[in-house]
Design a protein around this motif. Structure first.
Motif, short mmCIF file in Angstrom:
data_model
loop_
_atom_site.label_atom_id
_atom_site.label_comp_id
_atom_site.label_asym_id
_atom_site.label_seq_id
_atom_site.Cartn_x
_atom_site.Cartn_y
_atom_site.Cartn_z
N ILE A 25 4.67 -10.35 8.51
CA ILE A 25 4.55 -9.01 9.10
C ILE A 25 4.75 -7.94 8.04
O ILE A 25 3.99 -6.96 7.99
CB ILE A 25 5.54 -8.85 10.27
CG1 ILE A 25 5.17 -9.81 11.41
CG2 ILE A 25 5.55 -7.40 10.76
CD1 ILE A 25 6.21 -9.88 12.52
N GLU A 26 5.73 -8.11 7.17
CA GLU A 26 5.98 -7.12 6.10
C GLU A 26 4.81 -7.00 5.15
O GLU A 26 4.45 -5.90 4.73
CB GLU A 26 7.24 -7.50 5.31
CG GLU A 26 8.53 -7.24 6.05
CD GLU A 26 9.76 -7.67 5.26
OE1 GLU A 26 9.65 -8.56 4.38
OE2 GLU A 26 10.83 -7.13 5.54
N THR B 180 8.01 -2.59 13.69
CA THR B 180 9.43 -2.63 14.00
C THR B 180 9.70 -4.01 14.56
O THR B 180 9.01 -4.45 15.49
CB THR B 180 9.80 -1.55 15.02
OG1 THR B 180 9.45 -0.27 14.50
CG2 THR B 180 11.29 -1.57 15.33
N ILE B 181 10.70 -4.70 14.00
CA ILE B 181 10.94 -6.11 14.35
C ILE B 181 12.35 -6.27 14.91
O ILE B 181 13.31 -5.81 14.31
CB ILE B 181 10.76 -7.01 13.11
CG1 ILE B 181 9.38 -6.80 12.49
CG2 ILE B 181 10.99 -8.48 13.47
CD1 ILE B 181 9.23 -7.40 11.10
N PHE B 182 12.44 -6.96 16.04
CA PHE B 182 13.72 -7.32 16.64
C PHE B 182 13.83 -8.84 16.62
O PHE B 182 12.89 -9.53 17.03
CB PHE B 182 13.82 -6.85 18.09
CG PHE B 182 13.72 -5.36 18.25
CD1 PHE B 182 14.85 -4.57 18.20
CD2 PHE B 182 12.49 -4.75 18.44
CE1 PHE B 182 14.76 -3.19 18.35
CE2 PHE B 182 12.39 -3.37 18.59
CZ PHE B 182 13.53 -2.60 18.54
N VAL C 76 10.51 -10.05 18.59
CA VAL C 76 9.68 -9.03 19.22
C VAL C 76 9.30 -8.06 18.11
O VAL C 76 10.16 -7.45 17.49
CB VAL C 76 10.45 -8.29 20.34
CG1 VAL C 76 9.58 -7.20 20.95
CG2 VAL C 76 10.93 -9.26 21.40
N ALA C 77 8.01 -7.94 17.83
CA ALA C 77 7.53 -7.07 16.76
C ALA C 77 6.54 -6.06 17.35
O ALA C 77 5.57 -6.45 18.00
CB ALA C 77 6.86 -7.88 15.66
N ILE C 78 6.84 -4.80 17.13
CA ILE C 78 5.95 -3.72 17.59
C ILE C 78 5.14 -3.30 16.37
O ILE C 78 5.70 -2.79 15.40
CB ILE C 78 6.77 -2.56 18.17
CG1 ILE C 78 7.65 -3.08 19.30
CG2 ILE C 78 5.83 -1.44 18.65
CD1 ILE C 78 8.78 -2.16 19.66
N ILE C 79 3.84 -3.53 16.42
CA ILE C 79 2.98 -3.42 15.23
C ILE C 79 1.88 -2.39 15.49
O ILE C 79 1.25 -2.38 16.56
CB ILE C 79 2.36 -4.78 14.90
CG1 ILE C 79 3.49 -5.81 14.65
CG2 ILE C 79 1.43 -4.69 13.69
CD1 ILE C 79 3.01 -7.23 14.58
N ILE D 278 4.17 -7.98 19.80
CA ILE D 278 4.02 -9.43 19.68
C ILE D 278 5.36 -10.06 20.00
O ILE D 278 6.39 -9.65 19.48
CB ILE D 278 3.57 -9.82 18.25
CG1 ILE D 278 2.13 -9.37 18.03
CG2 ILE D 278 3.72 -11.31 18.03
CD1 ILE D 278 1.60 -9.69 16.65
N ILE D 279 5.33 -11.06 20.88
CA ILE D 279 6.54 -11.78 21.26
C ILE D 279 6.33 -13.25 20.93
O ILE D 279 5.28 -13.83 21.25
CB ILE D 279 6.81 -11.63 22.77
CG1 ILE D 279 6.94 -10.16 23.13
CG2 ILE D 279 8.06 -12.42 23.17
CD1 ILE D 279 6.99 -9.91 24.62
N THR D 280 7.32 -13.87 20.27
CA THR D 280 7.22 -15.29 19.95
C THR D 280 8.59 -15.93 19.85
O THR D 280 9.55 -15.28 19.44
CB THR D 280 6.43 -15.50 18.63
OG1 THR D 280 6.24 -16.90 18.42
CG2 THR D 280 7.13 -14.90 17.44
#
Length: 107
Positions: free
Chosen positions: A60-61, A95-97, A5-8, A44-46
């Motif tokens: 993402i980075e 922010t990445i989970f 889960v990435a909040i971009i 983004i969810i994957t």
């Protein structure tokens, strides 16, 4: 298998999602808003195989940028009028989970 889960930040998401799709990461995008600055973000969810998590995070980075933004906050402690004053804040690009997945089923 992992759930990422990435909040971009909205300014970065188009570059990131295009590259993820090009690299065969299948993503779901959800519009979201940050609470403090009320800024636009996309979540983004994957689902990702363990062996590809580092590749996804690297994309993402590389495409996310840390920003500085001026915002107004109220100084409720020192002034009775609650006059907003400008403050510079740092906003992360993403922010990445990464979450372990016990089961992944596509129907």
């Amino acid at each position: 298998m992992k759930l990422v889960v990435a909040i971009i930040h909205d300014e970065d998401v188009f570059h990131i999602s295009d590259l993820l799709i090009e690299k065969k990461f299948y993503v779901t995008k959800i519009a979201s808003t940050g609470g403090f600055l009320k800024a636009g973000f996309t979540t983004i969810i994957t689902g990702v195989e363990d062996s590809r998590v580092a590749e996804l995070i690297e994309i993402i980075e590389q495409k996310s940028k840390i920003r500085k933004q001026i915002t107004a906050i109220n100084d409720a402690i020192t002034t009775e009028a609650h006059v907003p004053f400008p403050v510079e804040v740092t906003i992360s690009g993403a922010t990445i989970f990464v979450i372990n997945v016990d089961q992944f089923i596509k129907v």
